[in-house]
Design a protein around this motif. Structure first.
Motif, PDB file in Angstrom:
ATOM      1  N   LYS A 836      -7.887  16.329  10.085  1.00 29.56           N
ATOM      2  CA  LYS A 836      -8.410  17.559  10.683  1.00 29.56           C
ATOM      3  C   LYS A 836      -7.680  18.780  10.136  1.00 29.56           C
ATOM      4  N   THR A 837      -8.418  19.900  10.045  1.00 30.08           N
ATOM      5  CA  THR A 837      -7.840  21.175   9.648  1.00 30.08           C
ATOM      6  C   THR A 837      -7.805  22.111  10.849  1.00 30.08           C
ATOM      7  N   TYR A 838      -6.671  22.734  11.065  1.00 33.30           N
ATOM      8  CA  TYR A 838      -6.483  23.661  12.181  1.00 33.30           C
ATOM      9  C   TYR A 838      -6.242  25.066  11.638  1.00 33.30           C
ATOM     10  N   ASP A 839      -6.717  26.052  12.390  1.00 30.79           N
ATOM     11  CA  ASP A 839      -6.480  27.447  12.055  1.00 30.79           C
ATOM     12  C   ASP A 839      -5.551  28.056  13.093  1.00 30.79           C
ATOM     13  N   GLY A 853       1.345  24.650   4.640  1.00 31.06           N
ATOM     14  CA  GLY A 853       0.012  25.122   4.974  1.00 31.06           C
ATOM     15  C   GLY A 853      -0.421  26.161   3.972  1.00 31.06           C
ATOM     16  N   HIS A 861      -3.896  27.947   7.623  1.00 28.14           N
ATOM     17  CA  HIS A 861      -4.698  26.729   7.655  1.00 28.14           C
ATOM     18  C   HIS A 861      -3.769  25.531   7.499  1.00 28.14           C
ATOM     19  N   THR A 863      -3.933  21.442   7.207  1.00 25.64           N
ATOM     20  CA  THR A 863      -4.779  20.271   7.003  1.00 25.64           C
ATOM     21  C   THR A 863      -3.917  19.022   7.003  1.00 25.64           C
TER      22      THR A 863
END
Length: 881
Positions: A836-839, A853, A861, A863
């Motif tokens: 999963k990728t988080y912002d 990141g 970002h 990942t």
């Protein structure tokens, strides 16, 4: 074979617009206004991850708060009054209580239309909830019926209102099964029910003629009654209401009770059936007035706003007037089915006491005093405070023949703590003087439980938090010892309020001696964490647990050790997206359904949020606060449940869905944690030390009881590199008032200057591991304005939402935040799900580079590589400035 249909001129049905308007109303839901302007949201509200989460809008008058969503037939639904309650589900089935008497169960509607009998639950489409009661919208092919449940405050009865809009004749039948039985563990014996033609109602009675009830409708035209013979058994009774023609109409069903006489029950029935409309309006006004007179917030996050408002209502609705015991706070509500225990709808000591801290914070001092008076009345002679009292306790030998009355040890120190919080917050020093005997006896009992190291025992005295399961037995929990330590500090303040100066000095000295003992006893150097308990032989039970955040709530622990413990608790194995597990999911004792060894309690989550804010760990604190708040909008609407699975986002099947202290744990984290409000200075002090979420530009606090009157706070903040914090304070009254304003900012931020009412002001900057606070003291006369000018402030915003129902956790976890000495490098330890990728959004000071990141604009970002589905991976992220 083809078929040709005749052309039909397209025209709306004569009542098309009427039904279109109804549909719009059904889809709408409302939020209210209580005298403050609603700020434009600064941030996206964020979804809960479910397709049926509640929606909200404002009604034309801005006077009520309403939530609405499509029906979930399995969810609990209730109308809770002070003397009566309706407990059921969103399919429309419920049971009726006139405390402590259960009248009937399985009440449901049947619609008779066009020769067919249609079960109402098959047509339940939309739920709309208001403080005075919920409405279920049933929609058939040619009719709509809105069923509203109302348990008006102070009434020994409830109203079921049916607002009908139909194209064709419709008849409604109301069916139920009689119970007419006292709440557990008492019982009545032989009971009966008969039909009263003159009142169009069933009457209920029993052989001793002590208990009476009436249930019926002025619109009743026929009835069928339960039947028990040698040949047939039929437990359902029903009433058919008069058939209505096309158009609009209203019919009602009323249930009432009396513990005095049949005549009193009949009189109440007559009043509710003839004055139902004004009674409903009065109930709505009552709750609007309650929201108006307690602390009001206007927040940029609408979800937090609605959760706060509804939690105040749900918390207050734990107040019950029992005719045999008096008035007190119950623990929560759930249906009892064919039994006689409606969840935790009886008076629990520690539940009421934890809830009292939230009620003090929101300024509802009268309810707190009522709860404390109730507990004082039933305190044991040796000073021990009760654990639980059934609503039928006075009708059975509750305190002698049942083991529950004084089962816990933690209620006793909590009583002292709550009494101090009430007296300090309200300024009601007379309470301390009038109840000094109760307070002193509670302390004396607590002291009698001390071991050689002066830690209060659980073993042989009563359970602390853990009541059973594999974590027991222990000699004392850190939770219990922390409460015992705080009780000493509270005793010192209460002694001062009661004029006991010598005891005040003694308690202050005893607290100072005990604080390092408690801190050291439960610290594990090996685990870099506080631990659960001391075992039977005094050895450490080295299990990190969220229970350690309770002494953090009261600022009792070493700050560095507390922060290290929070880093353990903030990781994925302790922190689910919907709240805090009691122990790690990786502990061999963990069970996701374990009541005290694996499940998630909003109570724990609230403890953690307040404790984390107190220890300046705002990112995990905000994640926990938001989890509890979203639960209020994504389960039983407006309510927060008692306990959830530790692994899957789902209430436990045994949970009490309207749990009062769970609602309190939305309020306390907001007011005491995030906003850092402290109006305990009835002598003229108001503390305001907010940890404002990143991106919030404006919020307001009004009706804050402090400085001998009411205070309003208007807070604004900009988030550029060169930024400012503006605070406007207004107050009524002329008594002395000192405001201590200490907002949290980044350790990297430079304080350019502070101004009060246009002139320079002194300030003190206090540095902590993850933030610093700019402390300013000033004395507003009527209105004052304060400005703090900053450079290079910095903040992160991390998404925190609920997953789809039944899912596992998905959110990014910020485990720790470490700044270097120069404050030009921030190291984050984070955990996220594989693949999963988080912002992560950033605000303020410009970033030079990111390790671990990528940076795009103001967004980081992150990942995570592929792995087992749902598994969490950890990494470090280095932010360089």
């Amino acid at each position: 074979m083809s078929q040709t249909f005749p052309k039909i001129k397209s025209q709306p049905h004569p009542r098309f617009f009427e039904f279109a308007f109804l549909l719009l109303l059904t889809l709408a839901c409302v939020t209210g206004s209580s005298g403050m302007k609603s700020p434009t949201p600064d941030i996206p509200p964020g979804g809960t991850g479910t397709s049926q989460s509640a929606t909200t809008t404002k009604d034309p008058h801005g006077e009520t708060i309403t939530l609405s969503r499509p029906i979930r037939t399995w969810e609990f639904l209730d109308a809770a009054g002070t003397r009566a309650g309706l407990f059921g589900h969103e399919d429309g089935r419920f049971e009726a209580w006139i405390y402590p008497l259960k009248i009937f169960r399985d009440f449901h509607l049947i619609f008779h239309s066009n020769g067919s009998a249609i079960p109402a639950e098959s047509l339940a489409r939309t739920l709309i909830v208001n403080p005075e009661g919920p409405t279920i919208v049933y929609a058939g092919d040619a009719f709509e019926v809105r069923e509203t449940w109302i348990a008006p405050p102070g009434e020994m009865g409830a109203i079921i209102r049916l607002d009908i809009n139909s194209f064709a004749p419709l008849q409604i039948e109301a069916a139920f099964q009689r119970d007419f039985q006292l709440m557990w563990p008492a019982a009545i014996g032989g009971t009966y029910m008969g039909w009263d033609d003159s009142r169009h109602a069933f009457t209920f009675g029993e052989e001793q003629k002590k208990y009476f009830a009436v249930a019926g409708s002025p619109a009743a035209v026929d009835h069928s009654q339960e039947l028990f013979t040698n040949n047939v058994e039929q437990g359902t009774s029903s009433i058919r209401l008069a058939s209505v023609g096309a158009g609009r109409s209203t019919q009602i069903f009323v249930v009432v009770g009396s513990f005095t006489s049949r005549e009193q029950a009949a009189e109440t029935y007559q009043r509710l059936t003839t004055e139902y409309d004004s009674i409903q309006q009065s109930a709505a006004r009552f709750y609007r007035a309650y929201l108006d007179r307690t602390v009001q917030l206007r927040l940029p996050d609408e979800r937090l706003q609605h959760a706060y408002d509804w939690s105040r209502i749900s918390l207050y609705q734990g107040l019950v007037e029992n005719p045999f015991l008096g008035t007190g706070l119950v623990a929560g509500y759930r249906g009892s089915g064919s039994g006689a225990r409606p969840g935790f709808a009886w008076m629990f000591g520690r539940d009421a006491l934890w809830s009292s801290l939230a009620l003090d914070a929101e300024g509802d001092f009268s309810t707190v005093r009522t709860a404390l008076e109730f507990l004082s009345k039933f305190q044991r002679a040796d000073g021990k405070v009760e654990h639980e009292i059934s609503q039928s306790a006075s009708l059975v030998p509750w305190f002698t023949n049942y083991p529950y009355g004084y089962a816990s040890a933690d209620a006793t120190p909590l009583y002292i703590i709550a009494a101090d919080d009430y007296v300090s917050s309200s300024g009601d020093v007379q309470f301390a003087r009038a109840h000094w005997d109760n307070i002193l006896r509670a302390y004396q009992f607590l002291k009698s439980t001390y071991m050689g190291d002066k830690l209060p025992r659980n073993l042989g005295i009563g359970h602390g938090w853990i009541e059973g399961g594999p974590l027991l037995p222990v000699k004392t929990e850190q939770y219990q010892s922390g409460l015992g330590l705080q009780a000493l500090r509270s005793m010192a303040r209460l002694a001062g309020a009661a004029g006991k100066r010598d005891l005040q000095k003694t308690m202050t000295e005893e607290f100072a001696r005990q604080q390092p003992i408690v801190d050291q006893a439960f610290w594990s150097e090996k685990d870099h964490s506080y631990i659960f308990a001391l075992g039977v032989n005094g050895e450490q039970v080295a299990v990190p647990t969220v229970l350690s955040t309770v002494p953090m709530w009261f600022d009792l622990l070493n700050e560095k050790r507390a922060s290290s413990t929070i880093s353990t608790l903030a990781d994925w194995d302790h922190s689910a997206d919907w709240g805090m597990r009691i122990i790690s999911s990786q502990n061999p004792l963990y069970d996701p359904t374990g009541y005290h060894f694996g499940s998630v309690w909003p109570l724990f989550t609230g403890w953690a949020a307040v404790g984390e804010y107190r220890e300046h760990r705002a990112l995990p604190a905000y994640a926990n606060l938001r989890a509890n708040a979203l639960l209020a909008l994504d389960g039983p609407l407006g309510r927060v449940t008692e306990v959830l699975s530790g692994t899957y986002y789902s209430q436990l099947a045994t949970s009490s869905p309207h749990q009062v202290w769970s609602s309190a744990m939305v309020i306390s984290p907001m007011l005491l944690g995030m906003l850092g409000l402290d109006h305990s200075g009835h002598g003229g002090r108001l503390g305001f030390a907010p940890h404002v979420p990143a991106g919030w530009k404006h919020f307001e606090v009004a009706n804050l009881p402090a400085c001998g009157g009411k205070v309003a706070l208007d807070y604004s903040q900009s988030w550029e590199s060169d930024s400012a914090i503006d605070l406007r304070v207004s107050r009524d009254g002329s008594s002395p008032c000192e405001v201590e304003f200490a907002p949290a900012i980044s350790p990297r931020a430079e304080i350019v200057g502070v101004e009060v009412d246009g002139g320079p002001a002194k300030f003190i900057a206090t540095l902590h591991g993850a933030d610093q606070h700019v402390g300013v003291k000033f004395s507003p006369a009527g209105k004052s304005t304060l400005k703090i000018r900053l450079r290079n402030n910095f903040a992160l915003r991390v998404g925190a939402n609920l997953p789809p129902l039944g899912s596992t956790s998905q959110n990014l976890k910020i485990v720790s935040e470490t700044w270097n000495t120069a404050h030009d490098r921030l190291t984050l330890r984070v955990s996220g799900t594989a693949g999963k990728t988080y912002d992560v959004q950033t605000f303020g000071s410009a970033i030079a580079s990111i390790g671990g990141g990528t940076l795009e604009g103001g967004t980081i970002h992150l990942t995570f590589p592929a792995g087992a589905e749902g598994s969490y991976l950890s990494r470090e992220v280095v932010v360089a400035f």
